[in-house]
Design a protein around this motif. Structure first.
Motif, PDB file in Angstrom:
ATOM      1  N   GLN A 255       0.835  -1.208   0.000  1.00  0.00           N
ATOM      2  CA  GLN A 255       0.000   0.000   0.000  1.00  0.00           C
ATOM      3  C   GLN A 255       0.871   1.259   0.000  1.00  0.00           C
ATOM      4  OE1 GLN A 255      -2.830  -0.235   3.176  1.00  0.00           O
ATOM      5  NE2 GLN A 255      -4.005   1.517   2.482  1.00  0.00           N
ATOM      6  N   GLN A 256       1.894   1.250   0.860  1.00  0.00           N
ATOM      7  CA  GLN A 256       2.787   2.409   0.964  1.00  0.00           C
ATOM      8  C   GLN A 256       3.596   2.596  -0.324  1.00  0.00           C
ATOM      9  OE1 GLN A 256       5.617   3.282   4.473  1.00  0.00           O
ATOM     10  NE2 GLN A 256       6.984   2.483   2.916  1.00  0.00           N
ATOM     11  N   GLY A 257       4.066   1.488  -0.903  1.00  0.00           N
ATOM     12  CA  GLY A 257       4.958   1.577  -2.057  1.00  0.00           C
ATOM     13  C   GLY A 257       4.266   1.859  -3.366  1.00  0.00           C
ATOM     14  N   SER A 258       2.955   1.582  -3.434  1.00  0.00           N
ATOM     15  CA  SER A 258       2.233   1.724  -4.709  1.00  0.00           C
ATOM     16  C   SER A 258       1.535   3.078  -4.836  1.00  0.00           C
ATOM     17  CB  SER A 258       1.202   0.598  -4.850  1.00  0.00           C
ATOM     18  OG  SER A 258       1.846  -0.652  -4.735  1.00  0.00           O
ATOM     19  N   LYS A 259       2.038   4.107  -4.141  1.00  0.00           N
ATOM     20  CA  LYS A 259       1.445   5.448  -4.224  1.00  0.00           C
ATOM     21  C   LYS A 259       1.941   6.156  -5.481  1.00  0.00           C
ATOM     22  CE  LYS A 259       0.884   6.668   0.665  1.00  0.00           C
ATOM     23  NZ  LYS A 259       1.968   6.403   1.613  1.00  0.00           N
ATOM     24  N   ALA A 260       1.012   6.783  -6.214  1.00  0.00           N
ATOM     25  CA  ALA A 260       1.395   7.598  -7.372  1.00  0.00           C
ATOM     26  C   ALA A 260       1.863   8.963  -6.871  1.00  0.00           C
ATOM     27  CB  ALA A 260       0.198   7.742  -8.296  1.00  0.00           C
ATOM     28  N   LEU A 261       3.078   9.374  -7.251  1.00  0.00           N
ATOM     29  CA  LEU A 261       3.632  10.656  -6.796  1.00  0.00           C
ATOM     30  C   LEU A 261       3.679  11.646  -7.962  1.00  0.00           C
ATOM     31  CD1 LEU A 261       6.722   9.299  -4.769  1.00  0.00           C
ATOM     32  CD2 LEU A 261       4.494   9.974  -3.832  1.00  0.00           C
ATOM     33  N   SER A 262       3.225  12.865  -7.699  1.00  0.00           N
ATOM     34  CA  SER A 262       3.349  13.928  -8.706  1.00  0.00           C
ATOM     35  C   SER A 262       4.824  14.323  -8.804  1.00  0.00           C
ATOM     36  CB  SER A 262       2.532  15.146  -8.278  1.00  0.00           C
ATOM     37  OG  SER A 262       3.117  15.691  -7.088  1.00  0.00           O
ATOM     38  N   VAL A 263       5.160  15.096  -9.832  1.00  0.00           N
ATOM     39  CA  VAL A 263       6.557  15.546 -10.000  1.00  0.00           C
ATOM     40  C   VAL A 263       7.031  16.294  -8.757  1.00  0.00           C
ATOM     41  CG1 VAL A 263       8.083  17.086 -11.301  1.00  0.00           C
ATOM     42  CG2 VAL A 263       6.511  15.589 -12.522  1.00  0.00           C
ATOM     43  N   LYS A 325       3.903  -1.587 -14.226  1.00  0.00           N
ATOM     44  CA  LYS A 325       4.837  -2.453 -13.484  1.00  0.00           C
ATOM     45  C   LYS A 325       5.119  -1.928 -12.075  1.00  0.00           C
ATOM     46  CE  LYS A 325       6.017  -5.460 -16.769  1.00  0.00           C
ATOM     47  NZ  LYS A 325       5.880  -6.913 -16.624  1.00  0.00           N
ATOM     48  N   GLU A 326       4.301  -0.946 -11.643  1.00  0.00           N
ATOM     49  CA  GLU A 326       4.569  -0.299 -10.349  1.00  0.00           C
ATOM     50  C   GLU A 326       4.456  -1.291  -9.197  1.00  0.00           C
ATOM     51  OE1 GLU A 326       2.915   2.485 -13.392  1.00  0.00           O
ATOM     52  OE2 GLU A 326       2.106   0.654 -12.517  1.00  0.00           O
ATOM     53  N   GLU A 327       3.318  -1.997  -9.126  1.00  0.00           N
ATOM     54  CA  GLU A 327       3.110  -2.919  -7.998  1.00  0.00           C
ATOM     55  C   GLU A 327       4.066  -4.102  -8.044  1.00  0.00           C
ATOM     56  OE1 GLU A 327      -0.912  -4.062  -7.234  1.00  0.00           O
ATOM     57  OE2 GLU A 327      -1.561  -1.983  -6.907  1.00  0.00           O
ATOM     58  N   GLU A 328       4.331  -4.583  -9.245  1.00  0.00           N
ATOM     59  CA  GLU A 328       5.289  -5.699  -9.370  1.00  0.00           C
ATOM     60  C   GLU A 328       6.657  -5.305  -8.806  1.00  0.00           C
ATOM     61  OE1 GLU A 328       7.916  -7.952 -12.725  1.00  0.00           O
ATOM     62  OE2 GLU A 328       5.922  -7.331 -13.388  1.00  0.00           O
ATOM     63  N   THR A 329       7.065  -4.061  -9.067  1.00  0.00           N
ATOM     64  CA  THR A 329       8.364  -3.595  -8.579  1.00  0.00           C
ATOM     65  C   THR A 329       8.388  -3.552  -7.050  1.00  0.00           C
ATOM     66  OG1 THR A 329       8.553  -2.239 -10.573  1.00  0.00           O
ATOM     67  CG2 THR A 329      10.108  -1.775  -8.792  1.00  0.00           C
ATOM     68  N   VAL A 330       7.320  -3.024  -6.455  1.00  0.00           N
ATOM     69  CA  VAL A 330       7.241  -2.941  -4.985  1.00  0.00           C
ATOM     70  C   VAL A 330       7.289  -4.352  -4.391  1.00  0.00           C
ATOM     71  CG1 VAL A 330       5.873  -2.128  -3.020  1.00  0.00           C
ATOM     72  CG2 VAL A 330       5.910  -0.805  -5.137  1.00  0.00           C
ATOM     73  N   MET A 331       6.558  -5.276  -5.012  1.00  0.00           N
ATOM     74  CA  MET A 331       6.534  -6.664  -4.539  1.00  0.00           C
ATOM     75  C   MET A 331       7.928  -7.295  -4.629  1.00  0.00           C
ATOM     76  SD  MET A 331       4.664  -9.960  -6.237  1.00  0.00           S
ATOM     77  CE  MET A 331       5.822 -10.034  -7.591  1.00  0.00           C
ATOM     78  N   ARG A 332       8.605  -7.068  -5.752  1.00  0.00           N
ATOM     79  CA  ARG A 332       9.912  -7.711  -5.932  1.00  0.00           C
ATOM     80  C   ARG A 332      10.971  -7.118  -5.003  1.00  0.00           C
ATOM     81  NH1 ARG A 332      10.447  -8.711 -12.367  1.00  0.00           N
ATOM     82  NH2 ARG A 332      12.559  -9.327 -11.768  1.00  0.00           N
ATOM     83  N   LEU A 333      10.822  -5.844  -4.650  1.00  0.00           N
ATOM     84  CA  LEU A 333      11.698  -5.251  -3.629  1.00  0.00           C
ATOM     85  C   LEU A 333      11.456  -5.917  -2.275  1.00  0.00           C
ATOM     86  CD1 LEU A 333      11.419  -1.435  -4.490  1.00  0.00           C
ATOM     87  CD2 LEU A 333      13.526  -2.789  -4.553  1.00  0.00           C
ATOM     88  N   SER A 334      10.179  -6.144  -1.958  1.00  0.00           N
ATOM     89  CA  SER A 334       9.845  -6.705  -0.643  1.00  0.00           C
ATOM     90  C   SER A 334      10.328  -8.144  -0.498  1.00  0.00           C
ATOM     91  CB  SER A 334       8.331  -6.645  -0.413  1.00  0.00           C
ATOM     92  OG  SER A 334       7.682  -7.684  -1.115  1.00  0.00           O
ATOM     93  N   ARG A 335      10.467  -8.849  -1.632  1.00  0.00           N
ATOM     94  CA  ARG A 335      10.945 -10.238  -1.560  1.00  0.00           C
ATOM     95  C   ARG A 335      12.339 -10.337  -0.946  1.00  0.00           C
ATOM     96  NH1 ARG A 335       9.594 -12.375  -7.642  1.00  0.00           N
ATOM     97  NH2 ARG A 335       7.399 -12.944  -7.341  1.00  0.00           N
ATOM     98  N   VAL A 336      13.107  -9.248  -1.052  1.00  0.00           N
ATOM     99  CA  VAL A 336      14.442  -9.260  -0.446  1.00  0.00           C
ATOM    100  C   VAL A 336      14.542  -8.277   0.722  1.00  0.00           C
ATOM    101  CG1 VAL A 336      15.899 -10.291  -2.232  1.00  0.00           C
ATOM    102  CG2 VAL A 336      15.182  -7.923  -2.494  1.00  0.00           C
ATOM    103  N   GLY A 337      13.368  -7.861   1.248  1.00  0.00           N
ATOM    104  CA  GLY A 337      13.371  -7.096   2.497  1.00  0.00           C
ATOM    105  C   GLY A 337      13.461  -5.593   2.364  1.00  0.00           C
ATOM    106  N   TYR A 338      13.339  -5.054   1.133  1.00  0.00           N
ATOM    107  CA  TYR A 338      13.362  -3.602   0.955  1.00  0.00           C
ATOM    108  C   TYR A 338      11.919  -3.103   1.034  1.00  0.00           C
ATOM    109  CZ  TYR A 338      18.224  -4.206  -0.114  1.00  0.00           C
ATOM    110  OH  TYR A 338      19.555  -4.526  -0.012  1.00  0.00           O
ATOM    111  N   ASP A 339      11.504  -2.777   2.267  1.00  0.00           N
ATOM    112  CA  ASP A 339      10.092  -2.503   2.549  1.00  0.00           C
ATOM    113  C   ASP A 339       9.777  -1.020   2.634  1.00  0.00           C
ATOM    114  OD1 ASP A 339       9.682  -5.181   2.631  1.00  0.00           O
ATOM    115  OD2 ASP A 339       9.323  -5.325   4.789  1.00  0.00           O
ATOM    116  N   ASN A 340      10.774  -0.162   2.369  1.00  0.00           N
ATOM    117  CA  ASN A 340      10.546   1.267   2.562  1.00  0.00           C
ATOM    118  C   ASN A 340      10.401   2.007   1.230  1.00  0.00           C
ATOM    119  OD1 ASN A 340      10.097   3.560   4.019  1.00  0.00           O
ATOM    120  ND2 ASN A 340      12.224   3.893   4.610  1.00  0.00           N
ATOM    121  N   CYS A 341       9.621   1.424   0.315  1.00  0.00           N
ATOM    122  CA  CYS A 341       9.321   2.095  -0.936  1.00  0.00           C
ATOM    123  C   CYS A 341       8.199   3.093  -0.674  1.00  0.00           C
ATOM    124  CB  CYS A 341       8.903   1.061  -1.987  1.00  0.00           C
ATOM    125  SG  CYS A 341       8.684   1.788  -3.599  1.00  0.00           S
TER     126      CYS A 341
END
Length: 356
Positions: A255-263, A325-341
């Motif tokens: 939820q935290q990592g899949s936020k759309a950010l403006s410029v 590919k936004e959510e896939e990227t967040v998921m693949r980061l979390s697989r190795v413990g990078y949870d602060n996206c």
């Protein structure tokens, strides 16, 4: 698939990792699940099965397992082999302990060597005939697990290699030749040296072809195993600790990592110290990218490279990804413990360029 039994290998190329799904008579078990839980929940629904056990072969160092979230969602019991200690609720099995899944039996074979708690799970069919072994990082196809990842102060990698020699010969090589070997990893994993591209084999064939099961002395085995090991990636010890002590809820991380950010939000995050991670194709990155962005392409061995190059698991990360590919990227980061996206650049690089 055999009568009353389904054994499915779930192979993930990026991490060269094998998880396993077993069903019999409406009961299921999962061995070494990855971090995301939904694929396993889907399998349970498709097979109209309830999850009884989550078996972990050892404390994985190269990925964060989904055992805790999965147990919370299904009420399944987490099982580790002898000598494991966890800070969350789990069942620490005894050597030779047996677990029932429908008409099947899973028998615990404690096989220390890769790590002290490393365990091989032997699946017996409804007639109690050995069908396959889930070997974790104890036995790979054409290789065995490295003995240097779990060094406790009073044990050397030579000690662990010696244990592995005994485990292989006393617990695994005594099984029938037609037993299938299902390991936790295949080629390109940093958990071994010479792994095959094949993801399973018969034990009989491994006895003929795997150097570690050859007729060699214990001393020669120890020497072979401790020579030429590359240093482990820096994230390995950190992932092992997360597997042992627990981690953030995967759903919250997503939820935290899949936020759309403006410029402007994206720029503000950079000022706050976030790392820009660009996961597009190399050619696209070469044409144009956000200044100081780190490039690790999603289509390569993404997770291990993240683990090698970003030293702090808690590093705030913001993303530039291909669309969709936004959510896939967040998921693949979390697989190795990078949870602060903290989110991704909405509209991608085009929007960044338009903003000047």
């Amino acid at each position: 698939k055999i009568n009353h039994m389904l054994v499915q290998q779930l192979y993930t190329q990026c991490l060269a990792q094998g998880a396993y799904f077993i069903v019999s008579d409406g009961e299921a078990a999962i061995i070494d699940p990855l971090r995301e839980t939904q694929p396993y929940l889907n399998l349970l629904a498709q097979n109209k099965a309830s999850l009884k056990y989550i078996f972990e072969t050892h404390f994985h160092a190269d990925f964060v397992s989904g055992h805790i979230d999965l147990a919370n969602k299904t009420n399944a019991q987490i099982v580790y082999g002898p000598q494991a200690q966890t800070t969350y609720k789990s069942h620490i099995a005894k050597d030779n302990e047996e677990f029932k899944i429908g008409k099947l039996t899973i028998k615990v074979l404690h096989t220390p060597g890769h790590t002290l708690e490393s365990t091989t799970y032997l699946l017996l069919d409804e007639n109690k005939k050995p069908h396959c072994i889930f070997t974790g990082d104890t036995l790979f196809i054409s290789d065995v697990g490295r003995p240097d990842l779990a060094i406790k102060s009073n044990l050397t990698q030579e000690d662990l290699a010696g244990m592995l020699y005994d485990s292989l010969r006393n617990k695994i090589m005594t099984l029938p030749d037609d037993v299938l070997v299902y390991p936790a990893h295949g080629a390109c994993s940093a958990c071994g040296k010479n792994m095959s591209k094949e993801t399973f084999d018969t034990l009989g064939n491994q006895k003929k072809t795997n150097y570690a099961l050859a007729n060699i002395s214990k001393q020669d085995f120890i020497k072979e195993l401790t020579t030429g090991i590359l240093p482990p990636p820096q994230y390995f010890a950190k992932n092992a600790a997360l597997n042992k002590e627990g981690y953030h809820s995967f759903d919250e991380v997503m939820q935290q990592g899949s936020k759309a950010l403006s410029v402007s939000d994206f720029e503000q995050q950079i000022k706050n110290g976030a790392l820009v991670l660009d996961v597009r194709k190399a050619t696209e990155f070469a044409q144009a990218h956000v200044p100081n962005a780190l490039f690790i392409g999603l289509d390569g061995q993404f997770a291990p490279w993240v683990g090698a190059l970003i030293t702090d698991l808690k590093q705030p990360i913001i993303l530039v990804t291909p669309q969709g590919k936004e959510e896939e990227t967040v998921m693949r980061l979390s697989r190795v413990g990078y949870d602060n996206c903290l989110g991704y650049l909405s509209g991608g690089l085009d929007v960044w360029k338009q903003a000047g």
